[in-house]
Design a protein around this motif. Sequence first.
Motif, PDB file in Angstrom:
ATOM      1  N   GLU A  16       0.829  -1.207   0.000  1.00  0.00           N
ATOM      2  CA  GLU A  16       0.000   0.000   0.000  1.00  0.00           C
ATOM      3  C   GLU A  16       0.861   1.253   0.000  1.00  0.00           C
ATOM      4  OE1 GLU A  16      -2.207  -0.977   3.496  1.00  0.00           O
ATOM      5  OE2 GLU A  16      -3.974  -1.597   2.355  1.00  0.00           O
ATOM      6  N   LEU A  17       1.972   1.224   0.749  1.00  0.00           N
ATOM      7  CA  LEU A  17       2.882   2.377   0.766  1.00  0.00           C
ATOM      8  C   LEU A  17       3.461   2.630  -0.625  1.00  0.00           C
ATOM      9  CD1 LEU A  17       4.850   1.956   4.114  1.00  0.00           C
ATOM     10  CD2 LEU A  17       3.239   3.762   3.509  1.00  0.00           C
ATOM     11  N   GLN A  18       3.826   1.573  -1.337  1.00  0.00           N
ATOM     12  CA  GLN A  18       4.348   1.736  -2.699  1.00  0.00           C
ATOM     13  C   GLN A  18       3.286   2.342  -3.605  1.00  0.00           C
ATOM     14  OE1 GLN A  18       5.680  -2.146  -3.819  1.00  0.00           O
ATOM     15  NE2 GLN A  18       7.636  -1.957  -2.738  1.00  0.00           N
ATOM     16  N   ARG A  19       2.054   1.882  -3.478  1.00  0.00           N
ATOM     17  CA  ARG A  19       0.964   2.420  -4.296  1.00  0.00           C
ATOM     18  C   ARG A  19       0.723   3.896  -3.975  1.00  0.00           C
ATOM     19  NH1 ARG A  19      -4.510   0.024  -3.209  1.00  0.00           N
ATOM     20  NH2 ARG A  19      -3.148  -1.621  -2.507  1.00  0.00           N
ATOM     21  N   ILE A  20       0.778   4.236  -2.698  1.00  0.00           N
ATOM     22  CA  ILE A  20       0.592   5.633  -2.279  1.00  0.00           C
ATOM     23  C   ILE A  20       1.717   6.502  -2.840  1.00  0.00           C
ATOM     24  CG2 ILE A  20       0.667   7.162  -0.265  1.00  0.00           C
ATOM     25  CD1 ILE A  20      -0.786   4.856   1.264  1.00  0.00           C
ATOM     26  N   ARG A  21       2.947   5.997  -2.768  1.00  0.00           N
ATOM     27  CA  ARG A  21       4.088   6.767  -3.286  1.00  0.00           C
ATOM     28  C   ARG A  21       3.988   6.968  -4.793  1.00  0.00           C
ATOM     29  NH1 ARG A  21       7.386   3.189   0.306  1.00  0.00           N
ATOM     30  NH2 ARG A  21       7.685   4.389   2.198  1.00  0.00           N
ATOM     31  N   ARG A  22       3.588   5.909  -5.525  1.00  0.00           N
ATOM     32  CA  ARG A  22       3.440   6.049  -6.981  1.00  0.00           C
ATOM     33  C   ARG A  22       2.352   7.054  -7.331  1.00  0.00           C
ATOM     34  NH1 ARG A  22       4.345   0.341  -7.106  1.00  0.00           N
ATOM     35  NH2 ARG A  22       2.111  -0.009  -7.109  1.00  0.00           N
ATOM     36  N   LYS A  23       1.240   6.990  -6.599  1.00  0.00           N
ATOM     37  CA  LYS A  23       0.150   7.930  -6.874  1.00  0.00           C
ATOM     38  C   LYS A  23       0.589   9.363  -6.563  1.00  0.00           C
ATOM     39  CE  LYS A  23      -4.686   8.878  -6.073  1.00  0.00           C
ATOM     40  NZ  LYS A  23      -5.936   8.446  -5.475  1.00  0.00           N
TER      41      LYS A  23
END
Length: 62
Positions: A16-23
């Motif tokens: 989820e952290l990776q997805r948040i960072r990409r967004k």
Amino acid sequence: MNTPSNFASALPSERELQRIRRKAARLRADHLRALLGRLAAFVKGRTADIDPRHLGGGRAAG
């Protein structure tokens, strides 16, 4: 006692952290592109008024 913490379960997982960072990176890039586009439009609008080649439909005054 080894009971799960409510706080720990509220934290996002690594995925989820990776997805948040990409967004967040995508949003920053979109925002920067929009700002640069607005700046370019502003500069082009201002220089078109000053540039003598744009006066009179591009024909030399005379």
